[in-house]
Design a protein around this motif. Structure first.
Motif, PDB file in Angstrom:
ATOM      1  N   ARG A 714      11.846  11.279   3.939  1.00  0.00           N
ATOM      2  CA  ARG A 714      10.521  11.293   4.189  1.00  0.00           C
ATOM      3  C   ARG A 714       9.941  12.754   3.603  1.00  0.00           C
ATOM      4  O   ARG A 714       8.942  12.863   3.203  1.00  0.00           O
ATOM      5  N   MET A 715      10.733  13.668   3.657  1.00  0.00           N
ATOM      6  CA  MET A 715      10.200  15.156   3.121  1.00  0.00           C
ATOM      7  C   MET A 715       9.882  14.958   1.616  1.00  0.00           C
ATOM      8  O   MET A 715       8.893  15.620   1.063  1.00  0.00           O
ATOM      9  N   ALA A 716      10.803  14.125   0.878  1.00  0.00           N
ATOM     10  CA  ALA A 716      10.673  14.077  -0.695  1.00  0.00           C
ATOM     11  C   ALA A 716       9.095  13.228  -0.812  1.00  0.00           C
ATOM     12  O   ALA A 716       8.712  13.453  -1.501  1.00  0.00           O
ATOM     13  N   LEU A 717       8.947  12.250   0.080  1.00  0.00           N
ATOM     14  CA  LEU A 717       7.789  11.497  -0.146  1.00  0.00           C
ATOM     15  C   LEU A 717       6.717  12.098   0.057  1.00  0.00           C
ATOM     16  O   LEU A 717       5.439  12.144  -0.464  1.00  0.00           O
ATOM     17  N   TRP A 718       6.801  13.159   1.282  1.00  0.00           N
ATOM     18  CA  TRP A 718       5.483  14.066   1.499  1.00  0.00           C
ATOM     19  C   TRP A 718       5.251  15.165   0.468  1.00  0.00           C
ATOM     20  O   TRP A 718       4.461  15.911   0.452  1.00  0.00           O
ATOM     21  N   GLY A 719       6.463  15.209  -0.493  1.00  0.00           N
ATOM     22  CA  GLY A 719       6.332  16.409  -1.382  1.00  0.00           C
ATOM     23  C   GLY A 719       6.498  17.687  -1.025  1.00  0.00           C
ATOM     24  O   GLY A 719       6.129  18.776  -1.198  1.00  0.00           O
ATOM     25  N   GLU A 722      10.593  22.116  -0.698  1.00  0.00           N
ATOM     26  CA  GLU A 722      11.005  23.376  -0.432  1.00  0.00           C
ATOM     27  C   GLU A 722      11.453  23.370   1.093  1.00  0.00           C
ATOM     28  O   GLU A 722      12.178  24.395   1.473  1.00  0.00           O
ATOM     29  N   ALA A 723      10.656  22.866   1.886  1.00  0.00           N
ATOM     30  CA  ALA A 723      11.225  22.929   3.286  1.00  0.00           C
ATOM     31  C   ALA A 723      12.028  21.884   3.778  1.00  0.00           C
ATOM     32  O   ALA A 723      12.380  21.773   5.116  1.00  0.00           O
ATOM     33  N   ALA A 724      12.603  20.967   3.048  1.00  0.00           N
ATOM     34  CA  ALA A 724      13.487  19.992   3.385  1.00  0.00           C
ATOM     35  C   ALA A 724      14.733  20.421   4.039  1.00  0.00           C
ATOM     36  O   ALA A 724      15.338  19.879   5.032  1.00  0.00           O
ATOM     37  N   TRP A 806      10.228  19.972  20.826  1.00  0.00           N
ATOM     38  CA  TRP A 806       9.392  20.339  19.584  1.00  0.00           C
ATOM     39  C   TRP A 806       9.689  21.432  18.981  1.00  0.00           C
ATOM     40  O   TRP A 806       9.931  22.797  19.756  1.00  0.00           O
ATOM     41  N   ALA A 807       9.561  21.641  17.606  1.00  0.00           N
ATOM     42  CA  ALA A 807       9.559  22.814  16.850  1.00  0.00           C
ATOM     43  C   ALA A 807       8.533  22.765  15.631  1.00  0.00           C
ATOM     44  O   ALA A 807       8.396  21.642  15.243  1.00  0.00           O
ATOM     45  N   GLU A 808       7.778  23.745  15.445  1.00  0.00           N
ATOM     46  CA  GLU A 808       6.916  23.802  14.159  1.00  0.00           C
ATOM     47  C   GLU A 808       7.395  24.589  13.116  1.00  0.00           C
ATOM     48  O   GLU A 808       7.979  25.933  13.137  1.00  0.00           O
ATOM     49  N   LEU A 809       7.446  24.115  11.868  1.00  0.00           N
ATOM     50  CA  LEU A 809       7.791  24.954  10.879  1.00  0.00           C
ATOM     51  C   LEU A 809       6.540  25.130  10.021  1.00  0.00           C
ATOM     52  O   LEU A 809       5.583  24.248   9.658  1.00  0.00           O
ATOM     53  N   ALA A 810       6.452  26.500   9.501  1.00  0.00           N
ATOM     54  CA  ALA A 810       5.077  26.755   8.588  1.00  0.00           C
ATOM     55  C   ALA A 810       5.423  26.380   7.302  1.00  0.00           C
ATOM     56  O   ALA A 810       6.400  26.712   6.743  1.00  0.00           O
ATOM     57  N   LEU A 811       4.419  25.455   6.829  1.00  0.00           N
ATOM     58  CA  LEU A 811       4.693  25.110   5.430  1.00  0.00           C
ATOM     59  C   LEU A 811       3.921  26.228   4.368  1.00  0.00           C
ATOM     60  O   LEU A 811       4.211  25.929   3.117  1.00  0.00           O
ATOM     61  N   ALA A 812       3.070  26.828   4.974  1.00  0.00           N
ATOM     62  CA  ALA A 812       2.223  27.731   3.978  1.00  0.00           C
ATOM     63  C   ALA A 812       1.798  28.974   5.017  1.00  0.00           C
ATOM     64  O   ALA A 812       1.829  28.743   6.115  1.00  0.00           O
ATOM     65  N   GLU A 813       1.261  29.917   4.314  1.00  0.00           N
ATOM     66  CA  GLU A 813       1.009  31.276   5.033  1.00  0.00           C
ATOM     67  C   GLU A 813      -0.603  30.927   5.732  1.00  0.00           C
ATOM     68  O   GLU A 813      -1.170  30.260   5.259  1.00  0.00           O
ATOM     69  N   ASP A 814      -0.430  31.384   7.052  1.00  0.00           N
ATOM     70  CA  ASP A 814      -1.591  30.993   8.012  1.00  0.00           C
ATOM     71  C   ASP A 814      -2.957  32.007   7.305  1.00  0.00           C
ATOM     72  O   ASP A 814      -2.548  33.076   6.976  1.00  0.00           O
TER      73      ASP A 814
END
Length: 814
Positions: A714-719, A722-724, A806-814
């Protein structure tokens, strides 16, 4: 003897008779007797003996009724009256009846007696009427304390006495033959002549009040005049007589009293310093001065109290207000709102330093010297011909707040001691009002600063919704305890809250801060809206109990509306505690009927709260607000709610910030609301279903590897390659913990928005996980620690079926 002395002697004589002092001593002209309340004669004079022939020893100590002849015609005097008169038949010593007219005065009691008896008088000789050719009649006209003038049938002046001639300022021989309008002149003379003509025509008396200015005087005197027709023996009107009394002092005293009363009504109508200063200037012009300026000392920094001790020059004062009889106030050197430095020689500095009124008169000497150190003001005063000025310090509660300067140039009369006392009285009243306004403004600014520090300055940007807000403090009642907030929750959900603390002032703002913090803390625990309000209710009950223990009057109370919106499911849940219901508009502007149970206000304690949940289409607008927006003196809450709904429907398009402003402009008066107003608008968004992935996970450790693979796909599908790796580790730890310590069914959900990847693992166990630090040789206990280090934040929330980690992973800088 002056007229005032004659009046004083007469008043003393009357008081002596009524108070029971010795009766008049002229026994040759008056017969008198004194009786007590029982009717026994207690005193008898020589005139009474001459009238009735009874000697003093024959009468004193015996009943006065023995002196009455048969058929005497005496009527009992009224007990409440102080005087009685009438004709009575009395018995002479030789037995004959003597008919006499008597005057009786009730005497005041003495030495604790309840009644004082009577003094009975009877004149013995009639000197006859005063003849026109007698000297007494001649001097009566000339020496009468009243001003008198006589006009003939053509209203020409024929005679005046000395007082009237002095009042006009022209000798009698120069006035004879003139009409009243020619003597006085102007509209005042025309009015007086009209009154004379009215009396001449109708034969009725006229009472008027007028003003006359003598030829050698600058100021006019107030006169109370009586205009009466003069008739001959056959009733023909021969002319008109005018008598007048100079009531200038009484008139001025009445004016001063009226000004003081007016000041008590007109000064201090609001708790605004500038407005109060302007009211002081408006009251004094033109009643007391031609130009008035009100200058106030600059308030201390950081809200400290002004210095109560002696002040020293130079002074920096701010012009709060000024007023003039000349439009535009051209005499002013400083404009309102501007500051100026006053040197030690200035009137302002003199009065501020001495803490008393400083008076200056005569521009050639005292006034010029007074302003020698202030050339600008000195030139301006000389330009307008200011001849008198006084500087009155504005002091209240032992503190000097400023100074008021009163000047005269249009009025030629100088300031009198009474004017100084009047100016000090009016200024003292204004000083208390200014001090009250200053204290109120300081407390209001403190509460505003506290409230601004507690309210959010910006709202967080979330994928769930966009929001806008407005907060307006009360215009007159002071800052209250209204608040609002937008709180991001786990799983892209967001909480919205609006609340209102009972009361105003710093205490209400402080309570608001505590409740706002409590709501944020409880929101982080992911409590349902009804559960959250229950905990906040317990807190308010506790705060109220603490306030009572500290001696603070009044209970702590509040209302609150709490809502949670989930953009994944597009469902929103509401709960409220005595707060107005939300307004919800569909994307097409149609109002939705949202029935949220009212619930009791916070602080009642022990009462349950209920929540309502409904599904919202993307683009739905929610309006959360406090009652200050919809309730006013002109409309009740229901009418205000309906008006708000119509206003939102009319302005639904465009930005939320613009809609907020339109609502405030349409629903609130231009001079501000009577209560605090908080308005929070939100437009919902929906998360694309393609950005959400959900898997059911078997309660088998072998399923962890398969789950990791699904996550990587699913991570590959969403592009998100790098966070996979990080996502794979976090999912592996959370799923493993659920299999080992939780209970089936187990579910994994990934939610992806533009900046965050959220991993959620749910199971049916209610046991919450605990983060702990594993020892060196421990084989487990590092899973949640690893999750905490790899993610931006993590947590757990209880659900109806168990719990969710639950846990949140940052995909980009806020």
């Amino acid at each position: 003897m002056r007229s005032s002395e004659v009046a004083s002697v007469a008043a003393e004589a009357v008081a002596a008779v009524v108070d029971g002092a010795a009766p008049p001593s002229d026994g040759a002209a008056t017969a008198w007797a004194v009786t007590d309340e029982d009717g026994t004669v207690t005193d008898w004079n020589e005139g009474a003996t001459r009238l009735l022939g009874w000697a003093r020893g024959d009468v004193v100590g015996r009943p006065a009724a023995r002196l009455l002849a048969p058929g005497h015609g005496l009527r009992p005097p009224p007990r409440a009256g102080l005087s009685w008169s009438g004709t009575v038949s009395l018995r002479h010593h030789d037995g004959r009846a003597v008919s006499v007219w008597v005057l009786a005065h009730r005497r005041r009691p003495k030495d604790g007696a309840e009644e004082g008896g009577w003094l009975v008088l009877c004149p013995l000789r009639d000197p006859g009427p005063l003849k026109p050719d007698e000297p007494l009649m001649a001097v009566a006209m000339a020496q009468s304390p009243c001003a008198m003038a006589v006009f003939d049938e053509r209203l020409r002046l024929r005679a005046v006495n000395t007082v009237m001639a002095e009042a006009v300022g022209i000798p009698e021989e120069r006035l004879r033959g003139l009409h009243m309008s020619e003597i006085v002149g102007g509209r005042q003379g025309a009015k007086l002549e009209a009154h004379l003509r009215e009396a001449l025509t109708t034969g009725r008396r006229e009472d008027v009040q007028t003003f006359l200015r003598a030829a050698d005087e600058d100021t006019a005197h107030a006169w109370s005049a009586r205009i009466a027709p003069l008739t001959g023996p056959d009733g023909t009107v021969l002319g008109v007589c005018v008598t007048g009394h100079d009531i200038t002092e009484q008139y001025r005293a009445r004016e001063r009293l009226q000004l003081v009363n007016e000041a008590s009504v007109r000064i201090g109508t609001t708790l605004d310093v500038t407005r109060t200063a302007r009211e002081l200037a408006e009251v004094c012009v033109p009643a007391l001065a031609d130009f008035v300026s009100v200058d106030l000392l600059e308030p201390p920094e950081h809200g400290d109290e002004p210095l109560a001790g002696p002040l020293s020059a130079p002074f920096t004062l701010r012009r709060a207000a000024h007023r003039s009889v000349t439009p535009g106030c051209p005499e002013a050197v400083v404009e309102p709102g501007a500051t100026d430095v006053y040197p030690a020689s200035s009137p302002q500095a003199s009065s501020l330093t001495a803490a008393r009124t400083v008076l200056a008169v005569d521009p050639a000497e005292t006034l010029a010297d007074w302003l020698a150190g202030d050339p600008v003001r000195s030139a301006r005063l000389q330009e307008y011909g200011v001849h008198a000025a006084m500087s009155v310090p504005i002091r209240a509660r032992g503190t000097t707040l400023g100074v008021a300067v009163l000047s005269r140039y249009a009025r030629q009369d100088p300031f009198t001691p009474d004017d100084v006392l009047l100016a000090e009285e009016v200024t003292a009243r204004a000083a208390v009002c200014i001090d009250n306004a200053r204290r109120f403004s300081r407390e209001r600014e403190t509460a505003l600063a506290l409230q601004r520090s507690l309210l959010p300055r910006t709202l967080p940007r979330t994928p769930a919704l966009e929001a806008a807000w407005r907060y307006l403090p009360a215009a007159r009642a002071g800052v209250g305890g209204d608040w609002f907030d937008v709180i991001p929750l786990s799983g892209t959900r967001v909480a919205m809250v609006v609340g209102d603390v009972v009361g105003h002032g710093v205490q209400a703002s402080a309570t608001m801060g505590r409740l706002k913090t409590a709501v944020r803390t409880l929101a982080d625990v992911d409590l349902a809206p009804d559960e959250l309000l229950t905990h906040v209710d317990d807190l308010v009950v506790r705060l109220s109990r603490e306030a009572g223990a500290d001696g603070i009057t009044g209970e702590v109370g509040a209302t609150c509306l709490y809502a949670v919106y989930d953009p994944v499911t597009r469902r929103c849940s509401f709960a409220r505690a005595g707060h107005p219901p939300p307004v919800v508009l569909a994307p097409d502007g149609r109002p939705l009927d949202v029935r949220v149970p009212a619930g009791p206000p916070l602080g009642v304690g022990g009462m349950p709260f209920e929540s309502t949940e409904l599904e919202l289409a993307e683009g739905t607008v929610l309006a959360l607000y406090t009652d200050g927006l919809i309730e006013s003196r002109d409309r009740d809450i229901d009418a205000g709610h309906e008006l708000l709904t119509r206003t939102l429907t009319r302005h639904r398009s465009g930005s939320l910030d613009g809609i907020c402003q339109d609502v405030i402009t349409s629903m609130l008066p231009a001079n501000g609301a009577a209560d605090d107003v908080a308005l929070l608008l939100a437009r919902t968004h929906a998360l694309d279903p393609a950005r959400v992935a959900t898997w059911a996970v078997p309660a088998d450790p072998a399923a962890v590897a398969r789950t990791r693979g699904q996550v990587l796909d699913r991570m590959a599908l969403w592009g998100l390659r790098e966070a996979a790796f990080t996502a794979e580790l976090v999912v592996s730890e959370l799923v493993t913990n659920a299999i080992r310590h939780g209970a089936p069914p187990i579910q994994l959900r990934l939610v992806h928005d533009d900046t965050t990847l959220i991993c959620e693992v749910s199971d049916s166990s209610g046991t919450a996980p605990h983060l702990r630090r594993a020892m060196t040789f421990d084989e487990g206990g590092r899973g949640l620690l690893l999750v905490a280090r790899l993610t931006r934040r993590w947590g757990s929330r209880h659900t109806a079926d168990g719990k969710t980690i639950w846990a949140e992973l940052a995909l980009a800088e806020d």
